[in-house]
Structure formats: structure tokens, C-alpha cells
Design a protein around this motif. Structure first.
Motif, PDB file in Angstrom:
ATOM      1  N   ARG A  86      67.080   6.273   2.411  1.00 43.36           N
ATOM      2  CA  ARG A  86      68.499   6.152   2.049  1.00 43.36           C
ATOM      3  C   ARG A  86      69.131   4.832   2.520  1.00 43.36           C
ATOM      4  O   ARG A  86      69.955   4.243   1.836  1.00 43.36           O
ATOM      5  CB  ARG A  86      69.246   7.328   2.704  1.00 43.36           C
ATOM      6  N   HIS A  93      71.659   4.049  -2.441  1.00 42.88           N
ATOM      7  CA  HIS A  93      70.885   4.821  -1.466  1.00 42.88           C
ATOM      8  C   HIS A  93      69.434   4.809  -1.946  1.00 42.88           C
ATOM      9  O   HIS A  93      69.146   5.216  -3.070  1.00 42.88           O
ATOM     10  CB  HIS A  93      71.396   6.259  -1.369  1.00 42.88           C
ATOM     11  N   HIS A 104      74.201   8.014  -8.187  1.00 41.21           N
ATOM     12  CA  HIS A 104      73.524   8.544  -6.996  1.00 41.21           C
ATOM     13  C   HIS A 104      72.783   9.826  -7.339  1.00 41.21           C
ATOM     14  O   HIS A 104      72.939  10.385  -8.413  1.00 41.21           O
ATOM     15  CB  HIS A 104      74.548   8.864  -5.895  1.00 41.21           C
ATOM     16  N   GLU A 105      71.958  10.284  -6.371  1.00 39.28           N
ATOM     17  CA  GLU A 105      71.381  11.627  -6.455  1.00 39.28           C
ATOM     18  C   GLU A 105      71.708  12.357  -5.154  1.00 39.28           C
ATOM     19  O   GLU A 105      71.951  11.727  -4.127  1.00 39.28           O
ATOM     20  CB  GLU A 105      69.867  11.558  -6.672  1.00 39.28           C
ATOM     21  N   GLU A 138      76.582  12.216  -8.686  1.00 43.74           N
ATOM     22  CA  GLU A 138      75.489  12.714  -7.849  1.00 43.74           C
ATOM     23  C   GLU A 138      74.651  13.652  -8.702  1.00 43.74           C
ATOM     24  O   GLU A 138      75.084  14.747  -9.043  1.00 43.74           O
ATOM     25  CB  GLU A 138      76.049  13.521  -6.669  1.00 43.74           C
ATOM     26  N   GLU A 186      67.249   7.823  -3.796  1.00 47.00           N
ATOM     27  CA  GLU A 186      67.818   8.510  -4.951  1.00 47.00           C
ATOM     28  C   GLU A 186      67.182   7.901  -6.196  1.00 47.00           C
ATOM     29  O   GLU A 186      67.787   7.127  -6.932  1.00 47.00           O
ATOM     30  CB  GLU A 186      69.350   8.398  -4.892  1.00 47.00           C
TER      31      GLU A 186
END
Ligand SMILES: [Zn+2]
Length: 512
Positions: free
Chosen positions: A158, A110, A197-198, A297, A113
Motif C-alpha cells: 500500500r 495505493h 482504488h480497491e 473503492e 490495489e
């Protein structure tokens, strides 16, 4: 007045509209103070503002390769839609000729992130330059894709440039990047995989909670597959050993963690989805290919450079912990993955999530205190199968289904082609209930079907395809071919059907 404030806050919490960091400085200093133990060694960390661009990343990677040419090689997997070559970095100490565990790390799937890509570069730097980690390469080789969605990343967006979410595209494979990355993953045959991810701590739904909105308190959330078709031994080792060790590391460093949650509105009420079983996203997709896998995440979307080093540290420690756990459990990892291939389960075609009430800690945006928020959870862990089916020994598809065969090969499966016309007694899917969603999801019209299985003898012409299910990645095959499965070709509308139609996917129960 409260309502007005809520509306005001709702907009305040919509950084997509304003393009601003939504976090008050007080929240950062109270809950997420910056961590200065991370060294300024990667391109973004070496500058005060902004993030690593493509050229800076390539310069950084090439410099590492020149310094450690005996350990590092760089390859390009293919081109992004905007024409950028997608690099993959292989780190392997060939001095050790013994069998190793193959690890796959990936960041930036994404594009908004930003900490995930920086963590990949930081990991590469530390593995090569910090001698205290050199031992890991005695038993591990690692492939790292630092910027999986380059077009998105360069715009801090994203999505890939055709607007698709690459982490909803792991079964339908509609974006060129998805095909490129999945082919590379399948060919590499990763045994341990981690997708970095974030997440956005200021979700729109959070603005409606508490008296003045809430924010998520977790530095990191872990998503590991709860898909019931993943080998059960892989699920146990992933959760209790691999993620379990990361939890201990996070506690030691006083970083807050939880299992992955996201909010969704059901009949006007906000519920929390916990965990995930969707084959359309990476953690489950990788686990279905028999790897020990997770997605993390880190709290970071829309936060700019706020707590940037803390975010990198959190993700770096997770990556490092996975490598240490692999190193310390080499035999167990190999044994688990080998056994997973022969575990025979019935197919869980449809399952129902486990619903219960719970309480989670959140940051109360009214006074920046910790609030215990009562929530309704829909947990993928503990889901129950509601439709079960025997596994076939093979599937047969006709020549016209070549567009699906390409995707099936990308998922890492071997496909045979019939050389002569052949009669098979097969099970067919007859559609007895059908619903097509006219609103699009990921640019597809989703379909929901109910089928009745009827056995028939059918003459398949030469050129038809047969895919055996005694293959490593067969669990992925079921997810795309069984029509009712949520991430299947039929459910995603890749293969269109209709009421009273026969779906041109055939099950062969017994190979004679
Ligand atoms: Zn993400």
C-alpha cells in the motif's frame, strides 16, 4: 467454542500475516462471478498469473502512443523514491480546437490495489481503440496517471517506499511522490477528477461481527467529498449527477454499490464512518481545488486475481460514466466550476459528523447468506459546523515559513513576496489549549490546538510572503493554514507549536 472460532477466524482473515487470498471460492461464485466481457488487451490480462510490472506498462503505453500518435502523448512527472519515472498519459484529439473539459484519472496510489492500475490501462486502450468512444474526445481531454505509487505497486504494498500513505499526504506533502503528483494536478487544472482504488472486504473488524465474521458485499463504494468548505454547488453536482449516473450504471450491470464506509473503534465499539471530508485524501483535496471529484473503492485488496475482470469492469464503467456525464453536461460543468469560485461561505473550521443507527447488507461468513447488520454510522454527509470563522482576504507568513510556502505553491496557489518592510494590522492565533500526540501517525506527531484570535499591528520585513484568498485553490489554503482544521500544517505537526505560543501564520482581514 464460538470464541475460539472467532479467534481462529480473526487470524484467517489476516492475510497480511499469511499472504493469502482470504476469500472462500463459494463466496466468489455466489456473489462475485468473473466477468468475461472484459477483453484480454492489457499486460496482466494477457497473462494467467501476476500483475503488470513497470516494464510491461511502459511497453504497453508506448505501443498505444505509436499507434495513435495524433491522440496520445506521454510525459514523466518525476521519479519515485526508487528511481522509476512516473508516467502520465495525455489523450487529446487536437482536431477539435474548441474548449474542452480537463479530466484527471489516477490509479495505483495505493500499491496493493492492483485492479486500479489495470483499469487505467484498459481505459486508455478502449478510448483509443474502440471507435464507439471516439466522440468523447470532441469535448474532453484527459490526463491519466496509471501507476501513481510505482515503488509500492511493484511490491504489492500500500505504502510508498518511505512508509507513507500517499492518500493521507495530500496536505502535508511529505513524500516526494505526493509533491510530484500534486504539482502535476495543480498545473493541469483538472475540472473533473477520479481516483481509482480497491478496498479490503475482509477487514479485521469484520471478523468480530456475525457469528463467524462477515465480508463486505459491495463491488464498489463511492467517496465524494462532504467537506463543508467545498463549494456547495460542486458537492451537489458530484453527488446527484456524476455519482448518481454511476449508481444507475451499476444497477443496470447488477453490480452492488454503496457510499464509502470504513470501520473504526470508538471506546471499544466498532462504528462505521460513512463518506469523508478529509483534505488529507484525494477526493476532498481535489474538490477543494474546485474540481468535480470522487474516489472509488472496488472490492479487491488481498484478492489476487480473483474476480479480476469483474473488478476492472466495475472501475472501467465508473470511469466511462464520468466521461459520458461530462460530455452530456459540458455547459453545466463549466458553469458550476465558474460559479464555485465566487461562492462566499464562512469557513467551517471544525465540524461534527452526523451519528445515527442503520442497517447494511453483508455476507455472513458462517453460511454465505446475506445478513442485515445493524450498525452505528458516523456520516460525513450532514456534518454540522461547530467552529466557524470569517475568511481573511490574505494570509501573511514570514520568511522562515518558506518550507510551508513550497507546499502552498504545490497546492496550486500564487504567493507574493513583500519587497519592503510593511506594517499590517493582522489577526494572530494565540494557542490557549494544546495537545501533542506522542504516538505517531504517518510519521508525524499530531497536534490539537484551540486558539484565540487577537488583532495586532506587526511590522513584516521584506521577504515575507502574502497569499491572497481570491484564488481558485483558496479552499485548500484554508485547510492547511487554519490551525484547528484537521488536515492543517499545525494539526499534522508540520508546523510545531505549544501552549501560549503565537502561531506564525497571520490573517489579513482587509487589504488596503
Ligand atoms: Zn486505496
Amino acid at each position: 467454542m464460538k470464541k475460539i472460532l472467532n479467534i481462529f477466524f480473526y487470524f484467517l482473515l489476516t492475510p497480511l500475516v499469511f499472504g493469502q487470498n482470504p476469500e472462500p471460492k463459494k463466496v466468489t461464485s455466489l456473489f462475485f462471478p468473473e466477468d468475461e466481457t472484459i477483453e484480454n488487451v492489457t499486460p496482466a490480462l494477457l497473462k494467467k498469473k501476476g500483475f503488470t510490472d513497470y516494464k510491461e506498462m511502459m511497453t504497453f503505453l508506448n505501443t498505444q502512443k505509436e499507434s495513435f500518435s495524433d491522440l496520445v502523448s506521454i510525459d514523466f512527472l518525476g521519479k519515485s523514491q526508487k528511481g522509476y519515472d512516473i508516467p502520465i498519459v495525455y489523450i487529446n484529439n487536437k482536431k477539435y480546437t474548441n474548449e474542452k473539459v480537463k479530466v484527471w484519472y489516477q490509479g495505483g496510489l495505493h500499491g496493493n490495489e492492483m485492479g486500479s492500475t489495470e483499469t487505467m490501462l484498459y481505459l486508455i486502450y478502449k478510448l483509443l481503440n474502440d471507435k464507439s468512444f471516439a466522440y468523447l474526445l470532441e469535448k474532453i481531454e484527459i490526463a491519466i496517471v496509471p501507476m501513481a505509487n510505482i515503488d509500492g505497486y511493484l511490491k504489492e504494498d500500500r505504502y510508498a517506499s518511505n512508509g507513507l500513505d500517499l492518500n493521507r499526504d495530500q496536505t502535508k506533502l511529505m513524500a516526494p511522490e505526493s509533491v510530484i503528483l500534486k504539482n502535476a494536478f495543480s498545473n493541469y487544472k483538472a475540472e473533473v477528477a477520479l481516483d481509482f482504488h480497491e478496498y479490503n472486504a475482509y477487514r479485521r473488524d469484520f471478523a468480530k461481527m456475525g457469528s463467524f465474521g462477515v465480508s463486505s458485499i459491495y463491488d464498489v463504494m463511492f467517496l465524494y467529498s462532504s467537506n463543508l468548505n467545498v463549494a456547495p454547488n460542486i458537492r451537489v453536482v458530484t453527488d446527484s449527477l456524476f455519482v448518481g449516473n454511476v449508481r444507475k450504471v451499476m444497477d443496470k450491470h447488477q453490480l452492488r454499490h454503496a457510499d464509502y464506509m470504513s470501520t473504526e473503534t470508538y471506546f471499544g465499539e466498532i462504528h462505521f464512518n460513512r463518506g469523508s471530508s478529509s483534505a488529507r485524501s484525494s477526493a476532498s483535496s481535489y474538490a477543494l481545488a474546485n474540481s468535480i471529484s470522487a474516489l472509488i473503492e472496488v472490492r479487491g485488496v488481498h484478492l489476487g486475481r480473483t474476480s479480476f475482470k469483474r473488478r476492472i469492469k466495475t472501475a472501467f464503467l465508473t470511469g466511462l460514466s464520468f466521461l459520458e456525464t461530462t460530455f452530456n453536461n459540458f455547459d453545466l460543468v463549466k458553469k458550476t466550476l465558474k460559479e464555485a469560485q465566487s461562492i462566499d461561505q464562512k469557513l467551517s473550521v471544525i465540524s461534527k459528523k452526523n451519528m445515527y443507527k442503520d442497517t447494511i447488507e453483508v455476507i455472513d461468513m458462517n453460511d454465505y447468506s446475506i445478513l442485515n447488520l445493524p450498525i452505528t454510522v458516523r456520516d460525513a454527509k450532514g456534518a454540522k459546523t461547530t467552529l466557524e470563522r470569517e475568511k481573511p482576504e490574505a494570509y501573511i507568513l514570514t520568511k522562515e515559513m518558506n518550507f510551508l510556502i513550497e507546499k502552498i505553491k504545490t497546492l496550486g496557489l500564487q504567493v507574493e513576496t513583500l519587497t519592503e518592510n510593511t506594517n499590517f494590522l493582522v489577526e494572530t492565533y494565540q494557542v490557549i489549549e494544546y495537545n501533542r500526540d506522542e504516538t505517531t501517525y504517518e510519521k508525524m506527531n499530531l497536534q490539537e490546538v484551540k486558539t484565540k484570535i487577537i488583532s495586532k499591528e506587526i511590522l513584516f520585513p521584506a521577504g515575507s510572503f502574502r497569499i491572497l484568498t481570491n484564488q481558485k485553490n483558496a479552499r485548500l489554503l484554508y485547510e492547511v493554514l487554519e490551525p484547528e482544521m484537521p488536515s492543517s500544517f499545525v494539526s499534522f505537526g508540520v508546523l510545531e507549536t505549544g501552549l501560549h505560543k503565537e502561531i506564525p501564520i497571520y490573517r489579513l482581514s482587509q487589504i488596503k
